[in-house]
Design a protein around this motif. Sequence first.
Motif, PDB file in Angstrom:
ATOM      1  N   GLU A   1      55.302  31.370   8.039  1.00  0.00           N
ATOM      2  CA  GLU A   1      54.535  30.945   9.211  1.00  0.00           C
ATOM      3  C   GLU A   1      54.524  29.434   9.366  1.00  0.00           C
ATOM      4  N   ARG A   2      54.423  28.721   8.243  1.00  0.00           N
ATOM      5  CA  ARG A   2      54.217  27.270   8.310  1.00  0.00           C
ATOM      6  C   ARG A   2      55.400  26.448   7.801  1.00  0.00           C
ATOM      7  N   ALA A   3      56.459  27.101   7.415  1.00  0.00           N
ATOM      8  CA  ALA A   3      57.636  26.372   6.931  1.00  0.00           C
ATOM      9  C   ALA A   3      58.178  25.461   8.031  1.00  0.00           C
ATOM     10  N   VAL A   4      58.591  24.273   7.627  1.00  0.00           N
ATOM     11  CA  VAL A   4      59.183  23.313   8.555  1.00  0.00           C
ATOM     12  C   VAL A   4      60.660  23.178   8.207  1.00  0.00           C
ATOM     13  N   GLN A   5      61.520  23.447   9.198  1.00  0.00           N
ATOM     14  CA  GLN A   5      62.966  23.400   9.016  1.00  0.00           C
ATOM     15  C   GLN A   5      63.394  24.210   7.784  1.00  0.00           C
ATOM     16  N   PRO A   6      63.198  25.524   7.808  1.00  0.00           N
ATOM     17  CA  PRO A   6      63.520  26.360   6.642  1.00  0.00           C
ATOM     18  C   PRO A   6      64.990  26.371   6.269  1.00  0.00           C
ATOM     19  N   ARG A   7      65.866  25.962   7.182  1.00  0.00           N
ATOM     20  CA  ARG A   7      67.286  25.905   6.838  1.00  0.00           C
ATOM     21  C   ARG A   7      67.578  24.796   5.830  1.00  0.00           C
ATOM     22  N   GLN A   8      66.626  23.874   5.668  1.00  0.00           N
ATOM     23  CA  GLN A   8      66.795  22.886   4.604  1.00  0.00           C
ATOM     24  C   GLN A   8      66.606  23.531   3.234  1.00  0.00           C
ATOM     25  N   VAL A   9      65.801  24.592   3.185  1.00  0.00           N
ATOM     26  CA  VAL A   9      65.601  25.340   1.943  1.00  0.00           C
ATOM     27  C   VAL A   9      66.766  26.290   1.697  1.00  0.00           C
ATOM     28  N   PHE A  10      67.226  26.936   2.772  1.00  0.00           N
ATOM     29  CA  PHE A  10      68.350  27.876   2.692  1.00  0.00           C
ATOM     30  C   PHE A  10      69.404  27.440   3.701  1.00  0.00           C
ATOM     31  N   PRO A  11      70.204  26.437   3.352  1.00  0.00           N
ATOM     32  CA  PRO A  11      71.106  25.807   4.329  1.00  0.00           C
ATOM     33  C   PRO A  11      72.154  26.740   4.920  1.00  0.00           C
ATOM     34  N   ASP A  12      72.550  27.778   4.198  1.00  0.00           N
ATOM     35  CA  ASP A  12      73.578  28.681   4.717  1.00  0.00           C
ATOM     36  C   ASP A  12      73.005  29.761   5.620  1.00  0.00           C
ATOM     37  N   GLY A  13      71.695  29.932   5.599  1.00  0.00           N
ATOM     38  CA  GLY A  13      71.092  30.980   6.393  1.00  0.00           C
ATOM     39  C   GLY A  13      71.456  32.363   5.877  1.00  0.00           C
ATOM     40  N   PHE A  14      71.179  33.381   6.698  1.00  0.00           N
ATOM     41  CA  PHE A  14      71.379  34.768   6.280  1.00  0.00           C
ATOM     42  C   PHE A  14      71.976  35.577   7.432  1.00  0.00           C
ATOM     43  N   THR A  15      72.733  36.601   7.071  1.00  0.00           N
ATOM     44  CA  THR A  15      73.317  37.463   8.095  1.00  0.00           C
ATOM     45  C   THR A  15      72.373  38.600   8.481  1.00  0.00           C
ATOM     46  N   LYS A  16      71.411  38.922   7.612  1.00  0.00           N
ATOM     47  CA  LYS A  16      70.415  39.947   7.903  1.00  0.00           C
ATOM     48  C   LYS A  16      69.054  39.469   7.400  1.00  0.00           C
ATOM     49  N   VAL A  17      68.009  39.716   8.189  1.00  0.00           N
ATOM     50  CA  VAL A  17      66.638  39.423   7.770  1.00  0.00           C
ATOM     51  C   VAL A  17      65.804  40.694   7.928  1.00  0.00           C
ATOM     52  N   PHE A  18      65.108  41.059   6.855  1.00  0.00           N
ATOM     53  CA  PHE A  18      64.200  42.202   6.871  1.00  0.00           C
ATOM     54  C   PHE A  18      62.790  41.727   6.543  1.00  0.00           C
ATOM     55  N   SER A  19      61.814  42.468   7.012  1.00  0.00           N
ATOM     56  CA  SER A  19      60.430  42.195   6.623  1.00  0.00           C
ATOM     57  C   SER A  19      59.634  43.484   6.752  1.00  0.00           C
ATOM     58  N   PHE A  20      58.907  43.829   5.677  1.00  0.00           N
ATOM     59  CA  PHE A  20      58.137  45.065   5.644  1.00  0.00           C
ATOM     60  C   PHE A  20      56.678  44.770   5.307  1.00  0.00           C
ATOM     61  N   TYR A  21      55.798  45.151   6.211  1.00  0.00           N
ATOM     62  CA  TYR A  21      54.361  45.073   5.973  1.00  0.00           C
ATOM     63  C   TYR A  21      53.895  43.667   5.587  1.00  0.00           C
ATOM     64  N   CYS A  22      54.376  42.691   6.305  1.00  0.00           N
ATOM     65  CA  CYS A  22      53.985  41.298   6.051  1.00  0.00           C
ATOM     66  C   CYS A  22      53.456  40.609   7.305  1.00  0.00           C
ATOM     67  N   LEU A  23      54.133  40.771   8.424  1.00  0.00           N
ATOM     68  CA  LEU A  23      53.903  39.892   9.569  1.00  0.00           C
ATOM     69  C   LEU A  23      52.607  40.157  10.318  1.00  0.00           C
ATOM     70  N   HIS A  24      51.893  41.256   9.999  1.00  0.00           N
ATOM     71  CA  HIS A  24      50.567  41.432  10.611  1.00  0.00           C
ATOM     72  C   HIS A  24      49.560  40.428  10.064  1.00  0.00           C
ATOM     73  N   TRP A  25      49.883  39.776   8.946  1.00  0.00           N
ATOM     74  CA  TRP A  25      48.997  38.735   8.409  1.00  0.00           C
ATOM     75  C   TRP A  25      49.233  37.386   9.086  1.00  0.00           C
TER      76      TRP A  25
END
Length: 272
Positions: free
Chosen positions: A93-117
């Motif tokens: 939610e609060r990450a700033v420029q998350p590609r600096q943490v993971f510069p290559d990024g991802f081809t798939k993103v999943f999320s289970f039972y998290c984003l309602h928070w």
Amino acid sequence: MEDAQLYVSANGLQRRDALLVLSEYLPQMEWKEDGETVLDVGCGSGDVTRNLLVPLLPQVKQVVGVDLSQEMVTYASKTFHHDSINFHQLDIERAVQPRQVFPDGFTKVFSFYCLHWVQEQRSCLNNIYQLLQPGGEALLVFLAKNPLFTMYQNMSLKTRWQQYMKDVKSYISVYQDKTDPAQVMADLAEDVGFQILSCEAPELEFVFDNINYLKNAIKAVNPFLKRIPKEDQEAFLKECLAELVLLQGCQQEDGSAVARYNLMIAHLHRSQ
């Protein structure tokens, strides 16, 4: 939500829904022959990442699980270690420029039972968009509406507990009171830049074998419990359980309990 061991023992509903959604949506996704790089947002204790997600992925090079809680990340790293999985602390939610943490990024993103928070949905979705490579897909699964959130609201009005729950709104899904939560989610994701492959919020049911299992499930995800003096925690949990049973009428004659809720399932694509 910091007790990883309790969560693993009481997250049957979450595991059931993750398996249902993955079984339906993984065949609809496009998969690279040379393997995928996968992000699991809100990995929690790591059991869903390791025991459900990874075995079902058809082609995978690397899986990264991220969670807001460092305690959960530590537990996941120790308990659900796998050669292709790495767990890291990240506030989606609060990450700033998350590609600096993971510069290559991802081809798939999943999320289970998290984003309602997550209260700042736009910021969260924007960060997921940034972390997804062009041509990548995201599958986001979380509670849209749940009597659990109404229970939190009702408990926060009680004199004995209100001092511990002044920020109750921060723990209630932003879609809870929306007439058409899936459309609200789809509009926001499209505004961020996603192509909406599908977005729905069907009503589901889950049967807890007994009322104690439901009580442990409530305890495992309750964000207020740790604020309450230890000598009062059992009373608080019992009131939470009674309130939820009253709201849903969920306790059956055989001692089981039925939970009814709307689950947001968003399948998104980043075209560029």
